[in-house]
Design a protein around this motif. Structure first.
Motif, PDB file in Angstrom:
ATOM      1  N   ALA A  20       0.793  -1.131  -0.005  1.00 15.97           N
ATOM      2  CA  ALA A  20      -0.103   0.083   0.054  1.00 15.97           C
ATOM      3  C   ALA A  20       0.798   1.204  -0.041  1.00 15.97           C
ATOM      4  CB  ALA A  20      -0.826  -0.061   1.156  1.00 15.97           C
ATOM      5  N   GLY A  21       2.137   1.127   0.715  1.00 15.06           N
ATOM      6  CA  GLY A  21       2.610   2.317   0.577  1.00 15.06           C
ATOM      7  C   GLY A  21       2.211   3.449   1.477  1.00 15.06           C
ATOM      8  N   SER A  22       2.609   4.773   1.610  1.00 15.66           N
ATOM      9  CA  SER A  22       2.286   5.801   2.163  1.00 15.66           C
ATOM     10  C   SER A  22       1.830   6.724   0.984  1.00 15.66           C
ATOM     11  CB  SER A  22       3.194   6.584   3.176  1.00 15.66           C
ATOM     12  OG  SER A  22       4.576   6.732   2.523  1.00 15.66           O
ATOM     13  N   PRO A  23       1.042   7.738   1.350  1.00 12.92           N
ATOM     14  CA  PRO A  23       0.428   8.466   0.294  1.00 12.92           C
ATOM     15  C   PRO A  23       1.523   9.531   0.086  1.00 12.92           C
ATOM     16  CG  PRO A  23      -0.539   8.991   2.522  1.00 12.92           C
ATOM     17  CD  PRO A  23       0.174   7.645   2.481  1.00 12.92           C
ATOM     18  N   PRO A  24       1.808  10.451  -0.942  1.00 14.07           N
ATOM     19  CA  PRO A  24       0.835  10.164  -1.959  1.00 14.07           C
ATOM     20  C   PRO A  24       0.978   8.919  -2.791  1.00 14.07           C
ATOM     21  CG  PRO A  24       2.251  11.676  -2.706  1.00 14.07           C
ATOM     22  CD  PRO A  24       2.624  11.207  -1.435  1.00 14.07           C
ATOM     23  N   TRP A  25      -0.075   8.191  -3.403  1.00 21.54           N
ATOM     24  CA  TRP A  25      -0.112   7.106  -4.290  1.00 21.54           C
ATOM     25  C   TRP A  25       0.219   7.371  -5.810  1.00 21.54           C
ATOM     26  CZ3 TRP A  25      -3.907   7.585  -0.669  1.00 21.54           C
ATOM     27  CH2 TRP A  25      -3.563   6.804   0.511  1.00 21.54           C
ATOM     28  N   TYR A  39      -5.278  11.675   0.145  1.00 17.49           N
ATOM     29  CA  TYR A  39      -6.336  12.007   0.772  1.00 17.49           C
ATOM     30  C   TYR A  39      -5.921  13.738   1.450  1.00 17.49           C
ATOM     31  CZ  TYR A  39      -8.633   7.687   0.326  1.00 17.49           C
ATOM     32  OH  TYR A  39      -9.127   6.703  -0.344  1.00 17.49           O
ATOM     33  N   ALA A  40      -6.764  14.671   0.913  1.00 11.91           N
ATOM     34  CA  ALA A  40      -6.146  15.964   1.367  1.00 11.91           C
ATOM     35  C   ALA A  40      -6.400  16.235   2.831  1.00 11.91           C
ATOM     36  CB  ALA A  40      -6.990  17.073   0.336  1.00 11.91           C
ATOM     37  N   ASN A  41      -7.148  15.563   3.826  1.00 15.07           N
ATOM     38  CA  ASN A  41      -6.978  15.699   5.115  1.00 15.07           C
ATOM     39  C   ASN A  41      -6.124  15.278   5.844  1.00 15.07           C
ATOM     40  OD1 ASN A  41      -9.484  17.205   4.713  1.00 15.07           O
ATOM     41  ND2 ASN A  41     -10.968  15.380   4.959  1.00 15.07           N
ATOM     42  N   ASP A  42      -5.420  14.104   5.153  1.00 16.34           N
ATOM     43  CA  ASP A  42      -4.326  13.346   5.983  1.00 16.34           C
ATOM     44  C   ASP A  42      -2.750  13.756   5.225  1.00 16.34           C
ATOM     45  OD1 ASP A  42      -6.340  12.163   7.209  1.00 16.34           O
ATOM     46  OD2 ASP A  42      -6.300  10.483   5.692  1.00 16.34           O
ATOM     47  N   THR A  43      -2.834  14.171   4.159  1.00 14.43           N
ATOM     48  CA  THR A  43      -1.371  14.541   3.707  1.00 14.43           C
ATOM     49  C   THR A  43      -1.659  15.969   2.875  1.00 14.43           C
ATOM     50  OG1 THR A  43      -1.385  12.274   3.231  1.00 14.43           O
ATOM     51  CG2 THR A  43       0.139  13.680   1.726  1.00 14.43           C
ATOM     52  N   ASP A  44      -0.327  16.719   2.718  1.00 14.17           N
ATOM     53  CA  ASP A  44      -0.326  17.935   2.372  1.00 14.17           C
ATOM     54  C   ASP A  44       0.042  17.966   1.118  1.00 14.17           C
ATOM     55  OD1 ASP A  44       1.538  20.876   1.851  1.00 14.17           O
ATOM     56  OD2 ASP A  44      -0.458  20.907   3.434  1.00 14.17           O
ATOM     57  N   ILE A  45      -0.383  18.750   0.086  1.00 11.91           N
ATOM     58  CA  ILE A  45       0.581  18.734  -1.131  1.00 11.91           C
ATOM     59  C   ILE A  45       1.677  18.942  -1.473  1.00 11.91           C
ATOM     60  CG2 ILE A  45       0.064  21.467  -1.728  1.00 11.91           C
ATOM     61  CD1 ILE A  45      -0.771  20.537  -4.671  1.00 11.91           C
ATOM     62  N   ALA A  46       2.344  19.526  -0.274  1.00 11.29           N
ATOM     63  CA  ALA A  46       3.895  19.475  -0.422  1.00 11.29           C
ATOM     64  C   ALA A  46       4.259  18.270  -0.324  1.00 11.29           C
ATOM     65  CB  ALA A  46       4.301  20.119   0.989  1.00 11.29           C
TER      66      ALA A  46
END
Length: 82
Positions: A20-25, A39-46
């Motif tokens: 599965a790895g970690s986001p982003p996928w 998921y925008a609530n969990d991971t920043d666009i950075a």
């Protein structure tokens, strides 16, 4: 649950977690672009920008954000290398 059984269960689940790895996928990639989802609530666009930068750098290019979409709670970004 016995210690041996817990160990066996953990050993079976570890490869699934690694897949599965970690986001982003990564949804798609080529030497000229990469499309990422998170998921925008969990991971920043950075984090997506950093992943795209690493991808493009393997080809000696810089990453540029092409398109950013929201699909419910998910964000999908396409980056161009160049």
């Amino acid at each position: 649950m016995t210690k041996a059984l817990r160990f066996a269960a953990a050993a079976l689940l570890m490869p699934l977690a690694a897949c599965a790895g970690s986001p982003p996928w990564t949804l798609s990639q080529s030497p000229s672009e990469i499309t990422l989802r998170w998921y925008a609530n969990d991971t920043d666009i950075a984090a997506a920008s950093a992943a795209a930068t690493r991808h493009c750098a393997t080809y000696g290019e810089a990453a540029t954000l092409g398109e950013l979409q929201r699909d419910g709670s998910a964000a999908i970004a396409s980056y161009r290398c160049g």
